[in-house]
Scaffold this active site. Structure first.
Site, short mmCIF file in Angstrom:
data_model
loop_
_atom_site.label_atom_id
_atom_site.label_comp_id
_atom_site.label_asym_id
_atom_site.label_seq_id
_atom_site.Cartn_x
_atom_site.Cartn_y
_atom_site.Cartn_z
N GLU A 264 -8.78 -1.96 -10.21
CA GLU A 264 -8.23 -2.41 -9.42
C GLU A 264 -9.16 -2.88 -8.35
O GLU A 264 -9.95 -1.86 -7.67
CB GLU A 264 -6.73 -2.00 -8.33
CG GLU A 264 -7.03 -3.59 -7.71
CD GLU A 264 -5.87 -3.54 -6.65
OE1 GLU A 264 -6.05 -3.21 -5.41
OE2 GLU A 264 -4.31 -2.59 -6.48
N CYS A 301 -4.91 -5.08 -0.07
CA CYS A 301 -5.48 -5.54 -1.63
C CYS A 301 -5.92 -6.99 -1.71
O CYS A 301 -6.17 -7.62 -2.28
CB CYS A 301 -6.42 -4.46 -2.97
SG CYS A 301 -4.36 -4.17 -2.92
#
Length: 527
Positions: A264, A301
């Site tokens: 990620e 994020c």
């Protein structure tokens, strides 16, 4: 003798062949914390990977209920960590105690959720196609499929979630649930936290009699590259920067035996504010959005880093209100000094771009991050400008105003892959802009309506992933029970006698799990 030695965790033992020269720091004051951490040597990295490889076969063949008991024991050990532990995490990350307590609950909750997955058995993906000996023109053999763990997994700790995406975080939980031993690389920003959590995992492993090498942890910088290149490692889990994730992907692809990297990496998480919503509640949207941008100092994020709307008087009023909101938010301390340097560099690049205008925020100076608002020309997004789409980790948001719905479509087509995409809309907007959702499906892993993406629920339906560069593999998720699939592979048995089949595929269905038998889902035994 204290358990807090700063030594690596290898095969159930502590090891310090290298120099104990690494140190952790107070994120607020910059003062070094007591103790040193031993950077793993190449030999120790090899030993950790080999320990995981040795543990793989006995661990993966344990009944799923035994692995579930291990995960539950980890959760119990995490919940039992005391206030001194909470204080240590706070010092290393500058995050408040309430946030750490909530994150610990999420971390233990993830472990218990995967324990439930193991007990219900759907992760096996069991499929049975019974033999059709009389089928013409060719008979069909007996075919049975289920999933097994892919092998030892290397997991890299994240900076922004010292618990939920780190030592006992989602990648570790999913890998252990899949039957994969873990070699964890501790994040340099919170090594004391990592040591305490690793000890909790080891205590749980000992209490439930797991193989010694089921969990290993190493400290250091170069160790990451050695770990990914080690032939015993069969997959990688990573949460971090695009640069770091790409480096690991390239290393893994260049191996004699390439392996998957589930990374990620970078996402600006666009929020689309549509016309009717701005007319009805523009000021409210500005307040909610600014709060989401600065939440946790913008170090999520899923922080909304881009706002897109159609230029109008209402949009201009919204933008003015958003600027006031950003100006009103105070500066915040980031996770570490390196994060502040990266934030400052990102702001400098935005400042220097001729088609990006600074709209709000105090000049960045000192030891804290000041919230910032920028406005960028629509053609930058339409033309895929890399700077505009590069995540700046911290409390900053970029607004893009398009002239009409056609330009909105073109701007969205220019978007790179995202973790999330959000529509702020009224019912009339949803009807008028119904074509946006199919387009956003191509751009993001999670689509939100009238919410903000910084909350990520840990459950069966959650997807925390998306097309590149949000992740290196859009087919996966790093949150939710579907994340276990990253560390599983299918295997098919053809014409095997019942006594040699794994329990999940036996005719009697001793595990009582749901299986697809001749195309029909059932929990019944088969003849």
């Amino acid at each position: 003798m204290s358990d807090y030695t700063g030594h690596n965790f290898i095969d159930g033992q502590r090891s310090a062949a290298g120099h104990g020269s690494l140190q952790s720091f107070d994120a607020t004051t910059g003062e070094p914390l007591p103790g040193f951490y031993s950077e793993a040597t190449r030999e120790e990295v090899d030993a950790a990977a080999q320990a995981a490889a040795t543990a793989y076969q006995p661990y993966r063949t344990l009944p799923a209920t035994r692995r579930a008991a291990f995960l539950d024991a980890i959760a119990d050990e995490l919940d039992a960590l005391d206030e001194e532990f909470i204080a240590t995490v706070c010092r290393e990350t500058a995050l408040p105690a309430a946030r750490i307590q909530g994150e610990r609950a999420r971390t233990s909750g993830q472990m218990r959720l995967f324990a439930k997955v193991l007990r219900r058995g759907d992760f096996f993906g069991a499929r049975i196609d019974r033999a059709l000996p009389d089928r013409q023109p060719l008979s069909r053999p007996d075919l049975r499929q289920y999933h097994i763990g892919i092998g030892p997994v290397a997991v890299f700790g994240a900076s922004n979630f010292p618990l939920a995406f780190s030592t006992a975080g989602g990648d570790t939980a999913a890998a252990l649930a899949a039957g994969c031993p873990v070699v964890f690389k501790a994040h340099p920003g919170h090594m004391a936290t990592a040591e305490r959590v690793a000890l909790a995992i080891i205590r749980a492993a000992e209490k439930t009699e797991m193989p010694a090498g089921v969990f290993n942890m190493i400290y250091g910088g170069m160790v990451g590259a050695w770990l990914v290149q080690h032939p015993a490692i069969k997959a990688v889990g990573f949460t971090g920067s695009l640069k770091g994730g790409r480096a690991l992907c390239d290393l893994a692809a260049a191996r004699p035996e390439p392996i998957p990297v589930f990374a990620e990496m970078s996402s600006v998480n666009p929020v689309l504010v549509l016309p009717e919503a701005l007319k009805v509640r523009g000021s409210k949207i500005a307040a909610e959005l600014s709060a989401s941008v600065v939440q946790g100092a913008g170090q999520f994020c899923t922080k909304p880093g881009m706002v897109i709307g159609i230029r109008s008087p209402e949009f201009q009023a919204f933008l003015d209100e958003l600027a006031q909101q950003i100006n009103a938010h105070p500066a915040q301390t980031l996770l570490n000094a390196g994060g502040l340097c990266n934030y400052t560099d990102g702001l400098t690049r935005l400042h220097e771009h001729p088609q990006i205008q600074h709209r709000a925020g105090q000049p960045q100076a000192g030891g804290q991050a000041h919230p910032q608002l920028y406005e960028a020309a629509a053609e930058l997004l339409i033309n895929g400008d890399e700077l505009l789409q590069h995540e700046v980790f911290g409390p900053v948001v970029v607004v893009v105003a398009v002239k009409d719905r056609e330009e909105l479509q073109r701007a969205l087509q220019g978007l790179q892959g995202q973790l999330t995409a959000t529509l702020i809309a009224e019912p009339a907007d949803l009807e008028a802009f119904a074509d946006l959702t199919p387009l956003l499906e191509l751009k993001a892993g999670r689509l939100l309506l009238n919410g903000y993406p910084t909350g990520v629920e840990v459950c069966d339906a959650m997807v925390h992933g998306g097309p590149y560069p949000a992740t290196s593999d859009a087919r996966g998720s790093s949150v939710g029970t579907v994340s276990i699939n990253r560390f599983l592979r299918p295997i098919c048995f053809q014409n095997y006698p019942d006594n040699l089949l794994p329990d999940a595929l036996k005719n009697a269905n001793p595990l009582g799990i749901a299986r697809l038998v001749d195309g029909v889902s059932t929990t019944e035994a088969v003849s």
